[in-house]
Design an enzyme around this catalytic site. Structure first.
Site, PDB file in Angstrom:
ATOM      1  CE1 TYR A 164      -3.861   2.813   0.971  1.00  0.00           C
ATOM      2  CE2 TYR A 164      -1.951   2.938   2.771  1.00  0.00           C
ATOM      3  CZ  TYR A 164      -2.719   4.043   2.319  1.00  0.00           C
ATOM      4  OH  TYR A 164      -3.984   4.721   2.661  1.00  0.00           O
ATOM      5  CE  LYS A 168      -2.856   6.209  -1.252  1.00  0.00           C
ATOM      6  NZ  LYS A 168      -4.353   6.400  -1.731  1.00  0.00           N
TER       7      LYS A 168
END
Ligand SMILES: NC(=O)C1=CN([C@@H]2O[C@H](COP(=O)(O)OP(=O)(O)OC[C@H]3O[C@@H](n4cnc5c(N)ncnc54)[C@H](O)[C@@H]3O)[C@@H](O)[C@H]2O)C=CC1
Ligand SMILES: C[C@H](O)[C@@H]1OC(=O)[C@H](O)[C@@H]1O
Length: 261
Positions: A164, A168
């Site tokens: 993840y 970002k």
């Protein structure tokens, strides 16, 4: 003061959490709103009616609103969003590229499918939608503002988030490059970097009282963020108050990032 009077805003992932707050606060500031959401993801949280609730809330504020279902990982979705906004409202002034997922999982045995899906929704999805909206803004000829939801996780790691956090960091980098590529057209590109905001995304992770107390304890302001804390910053970055802000990333984390000891 209304900061987005007469503006048209597209928000992805706007049925719940941070995106929902962006949609509502933008409407409160005078914008008409096109909301994208993904039914499969909402149903995963037992919230099939989430989109109806937010549409009703915006209508009650007296603004125009259109909801369009679709997976941002599909490049066609960005094109559909632009077409729908232009058809309904005649233009696009602001994009909040916000849709994202965060399936917590240990690094060593994460299923490759979870890694691919997280990359495709969070990073590829932001790219496709940003490109589709930027083409429309360039054609309109009067600039615009794009604000992507990155994360404090672009700057720091998470043991259950190795699939993840790179997405970002990628979203942050995407906004930096787009700030350079689109600045000549008067299109400003920035990102917000939320810390830990209480939403469906992390409800399971924070269900343990120990983890919740630990995360709150890490924040100098002493509480988790609320979606509206982030939405207010998106409204600011989208507005003319931020007319000389381009390529910036705004931490919205209560001081979490700077809290070493
Ligand atoms: N909650 C947090 O602590 C933080 C969240 N973020 C980011 O904020 C953004 C929003 O997160 P939350 O509001 O917490 O999540 P949430 O789970 O509450 O809401 C997610 C929204 O995204 C939509 N969505 C999910 N997959 C989609 C897809 N494939 N295509 C289109 N829409 C899709 C859902 O329909 C929903 O509207 C994400 O990009 C997340 O990475 C960043 C930092 C912290
Ligand atoms: C979902 C997490 O609580 C949240 O997601 C992020 O991007 C933040 O860094 C938090 O880890």
């Amino acid at each position: 003061m209304k900061l987005l009077e007469g503006k048209v805003l597209i928000v992805t992932g706007g049925s719940r959490g941070i995106g929902r707050a962006i949609a509502v606060e933008a409407a409160r500031h005078g914008a008409d709103v096109l909301i994208n959401y993904y039914r499969d993801n909402d149903a995963g949280y037992g919230r099939k009616t989430a989109i109806d609730e937010v549409v009703g809330e915006i209508e009650a504020l007296g603004r125009r609103v259109v909801a369009l279902e679709g997976n941002v990982a599909d490049p066609q979705t960005g094109l559909r969003l632009v077409d729908a906004a232009v058809q309904a409202f005649g233009k696009v002034d602001v994009l909040a590229a916000n849709a994202g997922i965060c399936p917590f999982h240990a690094f060593l045995d994460i299923p490759l499918e979870d890694f691919r899906r997280t990359m495709e929704v969070n990073l590829h999805g932001a790219f496709y939608v940003t490109q589709a909206v930027a083409r429309q803004m360039k054609a309109q000829g009067h600039g615009g503002a794009i604000v992507a939801t990155s994360s404090i996780s672009a700057l720091v790691g998470g043991g259950q988030q190795a699939h993840y956090t790179p997405t970002k960091a990628g979203v942050h980098s995407l906004m930096q490059s787009c700030a350079v590529a689109l600045g000549p057209y008067g299109i400003r590109c920035n990102s917000v970097m939320p810390g830990t905001i209480a939403t469906d995304l992390n409800a399971e992770d924070l269900a343990s009282p120990e983890k919740l107390a630990y995360m709150k304890g890490r924040v100098p302001l002493g509480r988790l963020g609320e979606p509206v804390d982030v939405a207010n910053c998106v409204v600011f970055l989208a507005s003319d108050l931020a007319r000389y802000v381009n390529g910036a990333a705004l931490l919205v984390d209560g001081g979490l990032f700077v809290n070493l000891q």
